[in-house]
Write a protein that holds these residues in place. Structure first.
Motif, PDB file in Angstrom:
ATOM      1  N   ALA A 139     -16.541   8.774  -3.578  1.00 44.66           N
ATOM      2  CA  ALA A 139     -15.823   8.330  -2.371  1.00 44.66           C
ATOM      3  C   ALA A 139     -16.277   9.110  -1.156  1.00 44.66           C
ATOM      4  CB  ALA A 139     -14.321   8.515  -2.568  1.00 44.66           C
ATOM      5  N   GLY A 140     -16.729  10.351  -1.392  1.00 44.82           N
ATOM      6  CA  GLY A 140     -17.005  11.236  -0.275  1.00 44.82           C
ATOM      7  C   GLY A 140     -18.316  10.996   0.426  1.00 44.82           C
ATOM      8  N   PRO A 181     -15.708  -0.275   3.899  1.00 45.54           N
ATOM      9  CA  PRO A 181     -15.838   0.053   2.481  1.00 45.54           C
ATOM     10  C   PRO A 181     -14.930  -0.757   1.549  1.00 45.54           C
ATOM     11  CG  PRO A 181     -15.015   1.932   3.724  1.00 45.54           C
ATOM     12  CD  PRO A 181     -15.277   0.862   4.712  1.00 45.54           C
ATOM     13  N   THR A 182     -13.772  -1.173   2.016  1.00 45.33           N
ATOM     14  CA  THR A 182     -12.877  -1.896   1.112  1.00 45.33           C
ATOM     15  C   THR A 182     -12.339  -3.164   1.777  1.00 45.33           C
ATOM     16  OG1 THR A 182     -11.203  -0.354   1.902  1.00 45.33           O
ATOM     17  CG2 THR A 182     -12.023   0.021  -0.316  1.00 45.33           C
ATOM     18  N   TRP A 216      -0.008  10.809 -10.825  1.00 41.29           N
ATOM     19  CA  TRP A 216      -0.624  10.781  -9.505  1.00 41.29           C
ATOM     20  C   TRP A 216      -0.012  11.845  -8.594  1.00 41.29           C
ATOM     21  CZ3 TRP A 216       1.754   9.932  -4.776  1.00 41.29           C
ATOM     22  CH2 TRP A 216       0.879  10.011  -3.690  1.00 41.29           C
ATOM     23  N   ARG A 265      -0.564   7.374  -0.419  1.00 36.16           N
ATOM     24  CA  ARG A 265      -1.869   7.282  -1.084  1.00 36.16           C
ATOM     25  C   ARG A 265      -3.013   7.099  -0.083  1.00 36.16           C
ATOM     26  NH1 ARG A 265      -1.815   5.504  -7.289  1.00 36.16           N
ATOM     27  NH2 ARG A 265      -3.678   6.777  -7.123  1.00 36.16           N
ATOM     28  N   ILE A 266      -2.761   7.433   1.152  1.00 30.85           N
ATOM     29  CA  ILE A 266      -3.824   7.343   2.153  1.00 30.85           C
ATOM     30  C   ILE A 266      -5.011   8.210   1.717  1.00 30.85           C
ATOM     31  CG2 ILE A 266      -2.979   9.292   3.543  1.00 30.85           C
ATOM     32  CD1 ILE A 266      -3.697   7.569   6.038  1.00 30.85           C
ATOM     33  N   SER A 296      -6.489   3.073   3.906  1.00 31.12           N
ATOM     34  CA  SER A 296      -5.208   2.823   3.256  1.00 31.12           C
ATOM     35  C   SER A 296      -4.093   3.483   4.086  1.00 31.12           C
ATOM     36  CB  SER A 296      -5.204   3.294   1.806  1.00 31.12           C
ATOM     37  OG  SER A 296      -4.015   2.862   1.180  1.00 31.12           O
ATOM     38  N   GLN A 346       0.818  -1.212   0.000  1.00 32.27           N
ATOM     39  CA  GLN A 346       0.000   0.000   0.000  1.00 32.27           C
ATOM     40  C   GLN A 346       0.858   1.271   0.000  1.00 32.27           C
ATOM     41  OE1 GLN A 346      -3.622   0.465   0.056  1.00 32.27           O
ATOM     42  NE2 GLN A 346      -3.172  -1.487  -0.875  1.00 32.27           N
ATOM     43  N   GLY A 357      -9.641  12.011   2.297  1.00 29.75           N
ATOM     44  CA  GLY A 357     -10.876  12.390   2.997  1.00 29.75           C
ATOM     45  C   GLY A 357     -10.994  11.777   4.379  1.00 29.75           C
ATOM     46  N   VAL A 360     -14.913  11.588  -8.426  1.00 34.70           N
ATOM     47  CA  VAL A 360     -14.374  10.675  -7.404  1.00 34.70           C
ATOM     48  C   VAL A 360     -14.657  11.205  -6.000  1.00 34.70           C
ATOM     49  CG1 VAL A 360     -12.210   9.864  -6.401  1.00 34.70           C
ATOM     50  CG2 VAL A 360     -12.641   9.564  -8.832  1.00 34.70           C
ATOM     51  N   PHE A 361     -14.523  12.511  -5.805  1.00 31.41           N
ATOM     52  CA  PHE A 361     -14.841  13.070  -4.487  1.00 31.41           C
ATOM     53  C   PHE A 361     -16.301  12.784  -4.153  1.00 31.41           C
ATOM     54  CE2 PHE A 361     -11.557  16.766  -4.703  1.00 31.41           C
ATOM     55  CZ  PHE A 361     -10.546  15.824  -4.630  1.00 31.41           C
ATOM     56  N   LEU A 371      -5.581  -0.246   8.099  1.00 31.83           N
ATOM     57  CA  LEU A 371      -5.629  -0.037   6.654  1.00 31.83           C
ATOM     58  C   LEU A 371      -6.950   0.518   6.124  1.00 31.83           C
ATOM     59  CD1 LEU A 371      -3.961  -3.485   5.926  1.00 31.83           C
ATOM     60  CD2 LEU A 371      -2.859  -1.280   5.564  1.00 31.83           C
ATOM     61  N   VAL A 402      -7.349  11.477  -9.305  1.00 33.46           N
ATOM     62  CA  VAL A 402      -6.242  11.024  -8.468  1.00 33.46           C
ATOM     63  C   VAL A 402      -6.369   9.541  -8.094  1.00 33.46           C
ATOM     64  CG1 VAL A 402      -7.325  11.680  -6.267  1.00 33.46           C
ATOM     65  CG2 VAL A 402      -4.854  11.755  -6.477  1.00 33.46           C
ATOM     66  N   ILE A 403      -7.597   9.047  -7.992  1.00 38.17           N
ATOM     67  CA  ILE A 403      -7.775   7.676  -7.502  1.00 38.17           C
ATOM     68  C   ILE A 403      -7.240   6.631  -8.477  1.00 38.17           C
ATOM     69  CG2 ILE A 403     -10.124   7.137  -8.375  1.00 38.17           C
ATOM     70  CD1 ILE A 403     -10.608   6.107  -5.391  1.00 38.17           C
TER      71      ILE A 403
HETATM   72  C1  HEM Z   1     -15.347   6.239   6.117  1.00 37.39           C
HETATM   73  C2  HEM Z   1     -14.872   6.995   5.158  1.00 37.39           C
HETATM   74  C3  HEM Z   1     -13.805   6.636   4.160  1.00 37.39           C
HETATM   75  C4  HEM Z   1     -13.035   5.496   4.057  1.00 37.39           C
HETATM   76  C5  HEM Z   1     -13.032   4.276   4.963  1.00 37.39           C
HETATM   77  C6  HEM Z   1     -12.181   5.669   2.890  1.00 37.39           C
HETATM   78  C7  HEM Z   1     -11.254   4.730   2.458  1.00 37.39           C
HETATM   79  C8  HEM Z   1     -10.395   4.907   1.388  1.00 37.39           C
HETATM   80  C9  HEM Z   1      -9.433   3.936   0.923  1.00 37.39           C
HETATM   81  C10 HEM Z   1      -9.214   2.542   1.510  1.00 37.39           C
HETATM   82  C11 HEM Z   1      -8.777   4.484  -0.131  1.00 37.39           C
HETATM   83  C12 HEM Z   1      -7.679   3.806  -0.978  1.00 37.39           C
HETATM   84  C13 HEM Z   1      -8.347   3.140  -2.144  1.00 37.39           C
HETATM   85  C14 HEM Z   1      -7.386   2.490  -3.100  1.00 37.39           C
HETATM   86  O1  HEM Z   1      -6.204   2.362  -2.828  1.00 37.39           O
HETATM   87  O2  HEM Z   1      -7.873   2.116  -4.164  1.00 37.39           O
HETATM   88  C15 HEM Z   1      -9.324   5.801  -0.350  1.00 37.39           C
HETATM   89  C16 HEM Z   1      -8.891   6.659  -1.341  1.00 37.39           C
HETATM   90  C17 HEM Z   1      -9.477   7.866  -1.613  1.00 37.39           C
HETATM   91  N1  HEM Z   1     -10.507   8.476  -0.912  1.00 37.39           N
HETATM   92 FE1  HEM Z   1     -11.413   7.740   0.755  1.00 37.39          FE
HETATM   93  N2  HEM Z   1     -12.434   6.891   2.330  1.00 37.39           N
HETATM   94  C18 HEM Z   1     -13.413   7.520   3.070  1.00 37.39           C
HETATM   95  C19 HEM Z   1     -13.937   8.789   2.847  1.00 37.39           C
HETATM   96  C20 HEM Z   1     -13.535   9.651   1.840  1.00 37.39           C
HETATM   97  C21 HEM Z   1     -14.027  11.006   1.664  1.00 37.39           C
HETATM   98  C22 HEM Z   1     -15.032  11.696   2.606  1.00 37.39           C
HETATM   99  C23 HEM Z   1     -13.425  11.513   0.526  1.00 37.39           C
HETATM  100  C24 HEM Z   1     -13.565  12.860  -0.128  1.00 37.39           C
HETATM  101  C25 HEM Z   1     -14.422  13.788   0.191  1.00 37.39           C
HETATM  102  C26 HEM Z   1     -12.534  10.477   0.019  1.00 37.39           C
HETATM  103  C27 HEM Z   1     -11.743  10.606  -1.105  1.00 37.39           C
HETATM  104  C28 HEM Z   1     -10.793   9.672  -1.505  1.00 37.39           C
HETATM  105  C29 HEM Z   1      -9.907   9.867  -2.660  1.00 37.39           C
HETATM  106  C30 HEM Z   1      -9.884  11.072  -3.594  1.00 37.39           C
HETATM  107  C31 HEM Z   1      -9.078   8.731  -2.720  1.00 37.39           C
HETATM  108  C32 HEM Z   1      -7.942   8.452  -3.717  1.00 37.39           C
HETATM  109  C33 HEM Z   1      -6.595   8.847  -3.123  1.00 37.39           C
HETATM  110  C34 HEM Z   1      -5.376   8.481  -3.968  1.00 37.39           C
HETATM  111  O3  HEM Z   1      -5.416   7.488  -4.685  1.00 37.39           O
HETATM  112  O4  HEM Z   1      -4.375   9.203  -3.874  1.00 37.39           O
HETATM  113  N3  HEM Z   1     -12.632   9.366   0.842  1.00 37.39           N
HETATM  114  N4  HEM Z   1     -10.304   6.050   0.589  1.00 37.39           N
END
Ligand code: HEM
Length: 582
Positions: A343-344, A426-427, A146, A511-512, A507, A115, A515, A339-340, A504, A138-139
Motif C-alpha cells: 500500500a505504501g 487507487p481504489t 482490527w 479505517r481511514i 477512505s 465506510q 498512510g 501491506v505497508f 473517499l 490490519v488491512i
Molecule cells: C496516494 C496514496 C494512498 C491512497 C490514495 C490510499 C488509499 C487507501 C484506501 C482507500 C484505503 C482503504 C482500503 C479498504 O478499505 O480496503 C487504505 C487503507 C490502508 N492504507 Fe492507504 N493509501 C495511500 C497510501 C498509503 C501509504 C503510504 C501507506 C503506508 C505506508 C498506506 C497504508 C494503508 C494501510 C495499512 C491500510 C489499511 C487500514 C485499515 O484497514 O485499517 N496507504 N488506503
C-alpha cells in the motif's frame, strides 16, 4: 466417440446446472432487496473470469441484447463508467449473478456510513485474503482483531516519520532529476516516469518505513549477499502477481499444472520473507531492543508500540481484545509489513506517474504552483526547505494531488467517449459486507435491508465526479477548485468538498488510510522539488513533429489505462515528458 464427447461435456453441463441453481438462489435474495437489479451470467467473483475477462472483450461489440451484462461482470467497472450507470438505475442497485450479489452505492451519505461504521460493515474475508500471504495484517482484519492491530499501528505513523518522508523524498527527487538531466537530456517516456516514480516511492518507503537508506541509482535494485532477487524485484513481482500468488496457495492442483510458476512464487515469497525478517531484526537491534520510543521509521515505531503492548499485557494480563493478546503475533507483524510495502509505494507511485503528464499538458498550473513554491522559498532560506517549514505552506502542490486522484481523467470525458477511458485513483470502489445477520442501508429515504453475504460497494469514483455534487464543471481538471482563501489574512488552505460530500480517496472514519499524510508529504516533496527548478513539457518524440502532437499523445496514453490492482497505462512508452531548467 459420442461417449467420449459426453465425458467432456459432463462437467460443463454439471457446472451450468449448478450455476442455474445458485442464480435462482441469489436472484431471490436480490428481489427481496427492493432495488433495481442488473443480471449478469458471470462475475468477477469467479476467479477464472477475473483472470480471463480481458480475452472476452469482443463481447462488447455484440448487439446490446447479448452484451449488456459484460461491463458489469468485471472488477472495478466503476473505473470506466463512474456515476453514469447510476443515472439510469438510481443511487443504489444490485448486480446479481450465479456467484452472488453486489450492491453498488453512489449516495454520498450511504457511502460514508458503509465506510465509517466499521462495526456494522466489515471487510469480506474472501476479498481481502489476497493480502494475507505473510499473515493477517490490519488491512484484512475485522472487529476486535482490527481494533487491536490498529491501536498498535497508529503510533507508527508519527510526525518524526513524516520528517524522514520529506527529507528522503527531496533527496530522491533531486537525484532522479540529476540522472534524467545528465544521462537522458532531461527526457523520459511515461514508462520511464513510472519506473522513476516507483523507485522514488520504494526508496522513500525503505528509508522512512524501514530505516534503510539508498541512493536513487542502485539501492533496492541491487541484490545483496544471501539473496537471489533484489528487494524491489521481489516486491514488484508479488504486487503484479498478487491474485496468482493467492490462487496458487488456495488451489493446490495449480502447482501440479504449472510447477515452474509454483517454484517462482515460492522462491519470491521466501526472498521477501527474508527481507522482512532482516528488517525486523535490524529494527529490533537499532531501536534499543524495542520499546525505546525513539524510532523515526515505521517498523521501528511499530516494534516500539508492539513492545509497549507486551509490557501493558504483563501489567494487566486480562485487558486484551476478545481474549487475544494485545501485541502482534509474528505472522501479524509480517502481514502488516507486507501491506505497508504494497500500500505504501504503489499508491503514491501511481499518483506521481499520472500527475506528470497532466502537469506537462498544463503549463499554467505549473506556473500557479511555481508561484507558491517561490513564495515559500523566498520567505525563508534554502535551509528551511524542510517538512516543518515548507510542507504546511505548499497547499497548491497538495491540491494537485487531490485533484489528480479524483478529477484528472474527467477532463477527457468532455472530449472523448467515456467508455474508452480508464481512471487512475487507487481504489475505484471499495467493498464491505453486513456484520451479523443483516444491516440497513439508507438511500434517498429508502431503507434497504442487506443480509450477510451480500457485497456492498461504495462507488468512490461515482461520488467523486457526479455533477450533482460537483456542479456542471465536474469534468474539468482544475486543482484551483481545492484552494480556499481566508478573506481576512489571504491565507490559502485546502477547500471543503462541495456540498460537504465525503472525500473517499483515502477512505473515511476509523479505517481511514493510516498512510494518508505519509503519501501527501511524499507527493508534495517530490512535485515541489521538481517545480522549484524545472518546468515539465511534452516530449516531441518518435514520428511526432509538433508540441501539439506530443500533448495529445500524453493524453492518449493516459486514458488508455487498465486496472491491475490500481490503474495502469497500457502503452506508457508511446509518450513522454521533458524537464527544462527554469
Ligand atoms: C496516494 C496514496 C494512498 C491512497 C490514495 C490510499 C488509499 C487507501 C484506501 C482507500 C484505503 C482503504 C482500503 C479498504 O478499505 O480496503 C487504505 C487503507 C490502508 N492504507 Fe492507504 N493509501 C495511500 C497510501 C498509503 C501509504 C503510504 C501507506 C503506508 C505506508 C498506506 C497504508 C494503508 C494501510 C495499512 C491500510 C489499511 C487500514 C485499515 O484497514 O485499517 N496507504 N488506503
Amino acid at each position: 466417440m459420442v461417449s467420449l464427447l459426453a465425458w467432456f461435456a459432463l462437467p460443463f453441463v454439471a457446472l451450468t446446472l449448478y450455476r442455474g441453481y445458485t442464480f435462482i438462489h441469489y436472484y431471490r435474495i436480490a428481489r427481496a432487496l427492493g432495488i433495481p437489479i442488473i443480471i449478469t451470467p458471470i462475475s468477477w467473483q469467479d476467479d477464472v473470469w477475473l483472470l480471463t475477462w480481458d480475452n472476452f472483450k469482443w463481447i462488447k461489440r455484440l448487439p446490446n441484447f447479448l452484451s449488456w451484462w459484460f461491463e458489469y461482470s468485471r472488477f472495478s467497472w466503476t473505473q470506466d463508467h463512474r456515476w453514469l450507470p447510476h443515472e439510469k438505475y438510481g443511487d443504489i442497485f444490485v448486480i446479481c449473478s450465479p456467484l452472488g450479489n453486489e450492491i453498488m452505492v453512489n449516495d454520498p451519505q450511504a457511502c460514508y456510513d458503509v465506510q465509517a461504521h466499521y462495526k456494522q460493515w466489515i471487510k469480506p474475508q474472501s476479498l481481502y485474503d489476497i493480502f494475507e500471504t505473510f499473515g493477517r495484517g490490519v488491512i484484512s482484519a475485522n472487529g476486535d482483531d482490527w481494533q487491536r492491530q490498529r491501536r498498535i499501528i497508529n503510533p507508527a505513523f508519527r510526525e518524526s516519520v513524516h520528517t524522514s518522508v520529506w527529507d528522503e523524498s527531496v533527496k530522491q527527487a533531486t537525484q532522479m532529476l540529476e540522472v534524467r538531466m545528465n544521462q537522458h537530456g532531461g527526457r523520459g517516456t511515461i514508462d520511464e516516469v513510472r519506473k522513476d516514480s516507483v523507485l522514488i516511492a520504494l526508496h522513500v518507503l525503505s528509508s522512512a518505513g524501514f530505516g534503510h537508506t539508498h541512493d536513487f541509482s542502485g539501492g533496492l535494485r541491487q541484490v545483496p549477499e544471501g539473496h537471489k532477487k533484489s528487494f524491489s524485484e521481489s516486491l514488484m513481482y508479488l504486487l503484479s502477481n498478487i491474485l496468482i500468488v493467492f490462487l496458487f496457495d488456495k488451489i493446490k492442483p495449480l502447482a501440479w499444472m504449472r510447477p515452474w510458476k509454483a517454484v517462482e512464487i515460492k522462491d519470491t515469497v521466501t526472498e521477501f520473507r527474508g527481507y522482512m525478517k532482516e528488517t525486523v531484526a535490524y529494527s529490533r537491534a537499532t531501536t534499543q531492543g524495542g520499546g525505546g520510543g525513539q524510532a523515526n521509521d515505521i517498523v521501528g515505531a511499530l516494534i516500539d508500540a508492539d513492545e509497549a503492548a507486551k509490557r501493558e499485557e504483563k501489567i494487566a494480563p486480562n485487558s486484551g481484545y476478545g481474549g487475544k493478546p494485545m501485541h502482534l503475533t509474528d505472522d501479524e507483524l509480517y502481514g502488516n509489513l507486507y501491506v505497508f510495502n504494497l500500500a505504501g509505494f504503489e499508491t503514491t507511485a501511481n499518483a506521481l506517474t499520472y500527475t506528470m503528464p497532466f502537469l506537462a499538458r498544463n503549463p499554467e498550473i505549473q506556473a500557479w504552483v511555481g508561484e507558491e513554491i517561490d513564495r515559500v522559498t523566498n520567505t525563508g532560506s534554502q535551509k528551511e526547505w524542510t517538512y516543518e517549514a515548507a510542507f504546511p505552506s505548499l497547499v497548491r502542490c497538495l491540491a494537485v494531488m487531490v485533484s489528480e486522484l479524483i478529477l484528472s481523467i474527467l477532463h477527457q470525458l468532455t472530449h472523448h467517449q467515456y467508455e474508452t477511458l480508464r481512471l487512475w485513483g487507487p481504489t475505484p470502489d471499495v467493498c464491505r459486507g453486513a456484520a451479523g445477520e443483516s444491516q440497513i442501508i439508507h438511500v434517498n429515504g429508502q431503507d434497504v435491508v442487506v443480509p450477510a453475504g451480500v457485497y456492498v460497494s461504495a462507488n468512490f469514483y461515482g461520488v467523486h465526479s457526479d455533477p450533482r455534487w460537483w456542479g456542471k464543471d465536474s469534468l474539468e481538471w482544475n486543482p484551483k477548485r481545492w484552494i480556499s482563501v481566508d478573506p481576512k489574512t489571504g491565507q490559502e488552505s485546502i477547500a471543503q468538498t462541495p456540498n460537504g460530500i465525503p472525500f473517499l480517496a483515502w477512505s473515511i472514519g476509523p479505517r481511514i488510510c493510516p498512510g494518508k499524510k505519509f503519501s501527501q508529504v511524499e507527493f508534495v516533496a517530490v512535485i515541489s522539488t521538481v517545480l522549484k527548478s524545472y518546468r515539465i513539457k511534452p516530449w516531441i518524440m518518435g514520428k511526432m513533429t509538433t508540441e501539439e502532437q506530443a500533448r495529445d499523445a500524453l493524453l492518449e496514453v493516459v486514458y488508455d489505462s487498465e486496472n491491475i490492482i490500481t490503474p495502469k497505462m497500457r502503452r506508457p512508452q508511446d509518450a513522454g515528458i521533458m524537464f527544462v531548467e527554469r
